[in-house]
Design a protein around this motif. Structure first.
Motif, PDB file in Angstrom:
ATOM      1  N   SER A   1       0.835  -1.198   0.000  1.00  0.00           N
ATOM      2  CA  SER A   1       0.000   0.000   0.000  1.00  0.00           C
ATOM      3  C   SER A   1       0.871   1.250   0.000  1.00  0.00           C
ATOM      4  N   GLY A   2       0.544   2.188  -0.882  1.00  0.00           N
ATOM      5  CA  GLY A   2       1.260   3.450  -0.915  1.00  0.00           C
ATOM      6  C   GLY A   2       1.030   4.275   0.334  1.00  0.00           C
ATOM      7  N   ASN A   3       0.022   3.905   1.107  1.00  0.00           N
ATOM      8  CA  ASN A   3      -0.265   4.622   2.346  1.00  0.00           C
ATOM      9  C   ASN A   3       0.385   3.967   3.560  1.00  0.00           C
ATOM     10  N   ALA A   4       1.122   2.868   3.330  1.00  0.00           N
ATOM     11  CA  ALA A   4       1.847   2.206   4.406  1.00  0.00           C
ATOM     12  C   ALA A   4       3.292   2.695   4.416  1.00  0.00           C
ATOM     13  N   PRO A   5       3.968   2.600   5.552  1.00  0.00           N
ATOM     14  CA  PRO A   5       5.375   3.012   5.614  1.00  0.00           C
ATOM     15  C   PRO A   5       6.217   2.298   4.556  1.00  0.00           C
TER      16      PRO A   5
ATOM     17  N   GLY B   1       5.822   2.302   1.423  1.00  0.00           N
ATOM     18  CA  GLY B   1       5.067   1.802   0.281  1.00  0.00           C
ATOM     19  C   GLY B   1       5.540   2.355  -1.048  1.00  0.00           C
ATOM     20  N   ASP B   2       5.688   3.644  -1.125  1.00  0.00           N
ATOM     21  CA  ASP B   2       6.118   4.258  -2.385  1.00  0.00           C
ATOM     22  C   ASP B   2       7.493   3.756  -2.802  1.00  0.00           C
ATOM     23  N   GLU B   3       8.392   3.654  -1.830  1.00  0.00           N
ATOM     24  CA  GLU B   3       9.746   3.196  -2.132  1.00  0.00           C
ATOM     25  C   GLU B   3       9.742   1.744  -2.599  1.00  0.00           C
ATOM     26  N   ARG B   4       8.948   0.931  -1.928  1.00  0.00           N
ATOM     27  CA  ARG B   4       8.848  -0.478  -2.310  1.00  0.00           C
ATOM     28  C   ARG B   4       8.294  -0.620  -3.721  1.00  0.00           C
ATOM     29  N   ASN B   5       7.214   0.062  -4.013  1.00  0.00           N
ATOM     30  CA  ASN B   5       6.561  -0.069  -5.309  1.00  0.00           C
ATOM     31  C   ASN B   5       7.402   0.496  -6.446  1.00  0.00           C
ATOM     32  N   ALA B   6       8.240   1.468  -6.137  1.00  0.00           N
ATOM     33  CA  ALA B   6       9.094   2.064  -7.162  1.00  0.00           C
ATOM     34  C   ALA B   6      10.054   1.044  -7.773  1.00  0.00           C
ATOM     35  N   LEU B   7      10.311  -0.038  -7.035  1.00  0.00           N
ATOM     36  CA  LEU B   7      11.217  -1.063  -7.534  1.00  0.00           C
ATOM     37  C   LEU B   7      10.666  -1.765  -8.771  1.00  0.00           C
ATOM     38  N   PHE B   8       9.330  -1.734  -8.922  1.00  0.00           N
ATOM     39  CA  PHE B   8       8.700  -2.474 -10.012  1.00  0.00           C
ATOM     40  C   PHE B   8       8.277  -1.595 -11.179  1.00  0.00           C
ATOM     41  N   LEU B   9       8.160  -0.302 -10.949  1.00  0.00           N
ATOM     42  CA  LEU B   9       7.495   0.553 -11.929  1.00  0.00           C
ATOM     43  C   LEU B   9       8.200   0.576 -13.275  1.00  0.00           C
ATOM     44  N   ASP B  10       9.520   0.645 -13.277  1.00  0.00           N
ATOM     45  CA  ASP B  10      10.232   0.705 -14.544  1.00  0.00           C
ATOM     46  C   ASP B  10      10.032  -0.572 -15.362  1.00  0.00           C
ATOM     47  N   ARG B  11       9.857  -1.709 -14.685  1.00  0.00           N
ATOM     48  CA  ARG B  11       9.682  -2.973 -15.384  1.00  0.00           C
ATOM     49  C   ARG B  11       8.288  -3.134 -15.963  1.00  0.00           C
ATOM     50  N   PHE B  12       7.298  -2.521 -15.327  1.00  0.00           N
ATOM     51  CA  PHE B  12       5.914  -2.776 -15.729  1.00  0.00           C
ATOM     52  C   PHE B  12       5.224  -1.583 -16.388  1.00  0.00           C
ATOM     53  N   ARG B  13       5.700  -0.384 -16.135  1.00  0.00           N
ATOM     54  CA  ARG B  13       5.088   0.771 -16.798  1.00  0.00           C
ATOM     55  C   ARG B  13       5.333   0.680 -18.300  1.00  0.00           C
ATOM     56  N   GLY B  14       4.272   0.880 -19.074  1.00  0.00           N
ATOM     57  CA  GLY B  14       4.374   0.740 -20.522  1.00  0.00           C
ATOM     58  C   GLY B  14       3.869  -0.608 -20.996  1.00  0.00           C
ATOM     59  N   ARG B  15       4.014  -1.636 -20.140  1.00  0.00           N
ATOM     60  CA  ARG B  15       3.480  -2.958 -20.465  1.00  0.00           C
ATOM     61  C   ARG B  15       2.083  -3.131 -19.878  1.00  0.00           C
TER      62      ARG B  15
END
Length: 250
Positions: free
Chosen positions: A226-230, A232-246
């Motif tokens: 969850s982006g609202n959990a401690p 969260g944003d940092e954790r999710n950022a690990l995946f964004l480059d791999r999945f954004r665009g796909r």
């Protein structure tokens, strides 16, 4: 409140006990798709029809959910475009074909089609088109609702087929005809719809079971926090480059 809770928990209990094997098979299908057919393979989820779209949204970009899920959030049947418009489009033959083709699904892809009743034209066209294109299709819908809906119902596809007869694997959500489950004295219609609970529970069970299956195979699946959990944003950022665009709606 108590009666409604009993209806909801009763239905969920039936899914838990009666569909355990199908949910386990779905979990294996997803795990195979992710690990055997290549890392970062997407699991497409499409819920063509009014509130059935909520099911696709339920497991997309979801805290505790697989990063690999790519919901098809086509505007045609979303209620945000107008409820009557949504119903008209879900009953339009050929529309589901356009959606599958527009999202370029093909051989080797995995698609979850989820719909409360399992009969509407957009849904059936999506299933038929996916099969033609070599897509593996998992269906989530109510067998009872489909089987008990008249062949001539205006929502039906011209072929009058049901989703559960067209897919590679089906999970029955047990939603009763009419969806609403409460009878109130003095009110001629039943109230309290139940299909959203059934769809959400079923899909979350499938995803959790798939994650457990992956872990059992020694694969650590990618999970959204969850982006609202401690963190969260940092954790999710690990995946964004791999999945954004796909992932089209990421």
């Amino acid at each position: 409140m108590r009666t409604y809770a009993e209806q909801v928990t009763g239905l969920i209990g039936r899914i838990e006990t009666e569909e355990a094997d199908a949910i386990g098979a779905a979990a294996e299908l997803i795990a195979d798709h992710i690990t055997v057919r290549g890392a970062d393979r997407l699991i497409y989820v499409y819920g063509p029809g009014g509130h059935s779209n909520l099911a696709a949204q339920e497991v997309f970009f979801r805290a505790g959910g697989l990063v690999n899920v790519s919901a098809i959030l086509d505007e045609g049947t979303l209620l945000s475009g107008g409820a009557l418009r949504s119903m008209a489009i879900e009953r339009t033959p050929g529309y589901g074909r356009v959606v599958i083709e527009d999202n370029r699904l093909g051989a080797g892809d995995l698609l979850i089609l989820v719909n409360a009743y399992g009969i509407n034209a957009a849904l059936i066209d999506a299933a038929l088109t996916a099969r033609e294109r070599g897509v593996t299709v998992l269906g989530v819908s109510s067998r009872e609702h489909a089987d008990r809906t008249a062949p001539g119902h205006p929502a039906r596809h011209p072929t009058r087929q049901n989703l559960h007869d067209l897919v590679d694997l089906h999970i029955d959500t047990k939603v009763p005809v009419g969806d609403a489950v409460l009878e109130i004295e003095g009110v001629p219609e039943r109230v309290g719809a139940i299909s959203t609970f059934a769809n959400a529970y079923t899909l979350n069970c499938v995803m959790a079971a798939a994650i457990a299956e992956l872990a059992g195979r020694g694969t650590v699946p990618e999970i959204w926090r969850s982006g609202n959990a401690p963190g969260g944003d940092e954790r999710n950022a690990l995946f964004l480059d791999r999945f954004r665009g796909r992932v089209r709606w990421l």
